[in-house]
Scaffold this motif. Sequence first.
Motif, PDB file in Angstrom:
ATOM      1  N   GLY A 211     -62.628   9.031  42.602  1.00 24.92           N
ATOM      2  CA  GLY A 211     -61.727   8.801  43.731  1.00 24.92           C
ATOM      3  C   GLY A 211     -60.645   7.786  43.428  1.00 24.92           C
ATOM      4  O   GLY A 211     -59.685   7.652  44.200  1.00 24.92           O
ATOM      5  N   THR A 212     -60.775   7.048  42.316  1.00 22.72           N
ATOM      6  CA  THR A 212     -59.760   6.067  41.946  1.00 22.72           C
ATOM      7  C   THR A 212     -58.519   6.788  41.428  1.00 22.72           C
ATOM      8  O   THR A 212     -58.598   7.554  40.469  1.00 22.72           O
ATOM      9  CB  THR A 212     -60.282   5.110  40.861  1.00 22.72           C
ATOM     10  OG1 THR A 212     -61.466   4.453  41.328  1.00 22.72           O
ATOM     11  CG2 THR A 212     -59.227   4.060  40.522  1.00 22.72           C
ATOM     12  N   ILE A 213     -57.395   6.553  42.060  1.00 19.59           N
ATOM     13  CA  ILE A 213     -56.162   7.241  41.695  1.00 19.59           C
ATOM     14  C   ILE A 213     -55.364   6.395  40.701  1.00 19.59           C
ATOM     15  O   ILE A 213     -55.573   5.179  40.611  1.00 19.59           O
ATOM     16  CB  ILE A 213     -55.295   7.554  42.935  1.00 19.59           C
ATOM     17  CG1 ILE A 213     -54.891   6.248  43.643  1.00 19.59           C
ATOM     18  CG2 ILE A 213     -56.051   8.469  43.889  1.00 19.59           C
ATOM     19  CD1 ILE A 213     -53.929   6.468  44.799  1.00 19.59           C
ATOM     20  N   PRO A 214     -54.445   7.014  39.954  1.00 17.22           N
ATOM     21  CA  PRO A 214     -53.659   6.237  38.991  1.00 17.22           C
ATOM     22  C   PRO A 214     -52.687   5.286  39.681  1.00 17.22           C
ATOM     23  O   PRO A 214     -51.839   5.713  40.465  1.00 17.22           O
ATOM     24  CB  PRO A 214     -52.909   7.323  38.195  1.00 17.22           C
ATOM     25  CG  PRO A 214     -52.896   8.524  39.082  1.00 17.22           C
ATOM     26  CD  PRO A 214     -54.148   8.457  39.889  1.00 17.22           C
ATOM     27  N   GLU A 215     -52.839   4.017  39.433  1.00 18.86           N
ATOM     28  CA  GLU A 215     -51.943   2.992  39.949  1.00 18.86           C
ATOM     29  C   GLU A 215     -51.572   2.062  38.810  1.00 18.86           C
ATOM     30  O   GLU A 215     -52.340   1.891  37.850  1.00 18.86           O
ATOM     31  CB  GLU A 215     -52.604   2.207  41.090  1.00 18.86           C
ATOM     32  CG  GLU A 215     -52.882   3.054  42.329  1.00 18.86           C
ATOM     33  CD  GLU A 215     -53.536   2.258  43.447  1.00 18.86           C
ATOM     34  OE1 GLU A 215     -54.029   1.150  43.163  1.00 18.86           O
ATOM     35  OE2 GLU A 215     -53.553   2.741  44.593  1.00 18.86           O
ATOM     36  N   LYS A 216     -50.423   1.440  38.927  1.00 19.77           N
ATOM     37  CA  LYS A 216     -49.875   0.654  37.831  1.00 19.77           C
ATOM     38  C   LYS A 216     -50.851  -0.400  37.312  1.00 19.77           C
ATOM     39  O   LYS A 216     -50.982  -0.601  36.108  1.00 19.77           O
ATOM     40  CB  LYS A 216     -48.568  -0.003  38.284  1.00 19.77           C
ATOM     41  CG  LYS A 216     -47.798  -0.677  37.172  1.00 19.77           C
ATOM     42  CD  LYS A 216     -46.453  -1.180  37.659  1.00 19.77           C
ATOM     43  CE  LYS A 216     -45.653  -1.808  36.523  1.00 19.77           C
ATOM     44  NZ  LYS A 216     -44.337  -2.302  36.986  1.00 19.77           N
TER      45      LYS A 216
END
Length: 371
Positions: A211-216
């Motif tokens: 569930g962790t989405i790509p973030e900077k």
Amino acid sequence: MTLKDEQELLYKIGLTMVPNVGSKTAHALMEHFGTAANIFKAPLKEIKLIENMGEIKAKGFRDEAVMQRAADEMNYIAKHNIQLLFSEDEKYPARLRECIDAPFLLYYKGNADLNTSKMVAIVGTRKNTDYGQKITEELIEGLQTQQGITVISGLAHGIDTIAHKKALTCNIPTVGVIGTGMDKTYPASNKKLANDMVHEGGGILTEFNHGTIPEKGMFPRRNRVVAGMCDITVVIESDITGGALITARMASGYNREVAVIPGRVNDTRSAGCNELIRTNIAALINGAEDLLELMNWNKGKRAPTVQKQLFINLSAEEQKIIDLLQTKDFVHADELYHHTGFANSQLAATLLGLEMQGIIKALPGKNYRLN
């Protein structure tokens, strides 16, 4: 697995999901309370006394949503055949464990051994040139004659993707460290590549739950795992502010080797590589042969030496080090420190004495082996 073991596993996953509790604090809590279950059952006044906790963080252990998320994660990993690697587990990357900011938990899918004898990270720009692709492929081709080589990268566009794909064609195990959960492939175009890596002797590794989405902010954390689990990080084409430079500097901070293949001085995609050379962070290599020479991996297996039976005038301290070195091809200084129990100054003096006698050899990355 017993019910008690299953419950402890649930609490350990839950520990990683308490807001603002990072890996260092998780380790400190485990050391103090012994088990994850004990942490969640402890009085808040005791939890908040742990360094870097405080009352607000401690209250997170009473949040029912934390354990619900942990239960959801357990169901997900069981359904998708994902391995949990806690820092004390045998399969956890041993080199990474040495790092002060090592993740408490890793999620892993695949069959590649994360503790093979030669772990190489190959990273670089997402916008590679034809030159970058060529030298990446040639570098990996030159490594395929070596036993125990595993190629690590970040599954990103560009050099990462080229490295993974070439490793597959050369039958070299390759592991992608990602900055998302296992249910997200970033970039999405690499989904098939990720599946191929898992099914062809490699793997996918992350510290983030599904569930962790790509973030900077996730990618520097991903980069430290790449740097920490490898013996050497090779940078191929990077701008002066590229993520590959972050990985290289992290590797250097972990006392690991860093190498670059230089590029043209007027090419921005080589500016980062050239800067690493200029600042003495990285060694300059021209290909696989130089890498193997730098790491002392091109010598083949050493024949058993008579020396091992002739060490008759060693001190007790020296013999303790020799006994460990006789069991392995090489040993990191940190392992010698923990194994012997010597003070840092005593260990350094003993190692220097053995090296001056020609009994041991110092290798890159603070490793030692018998001569």
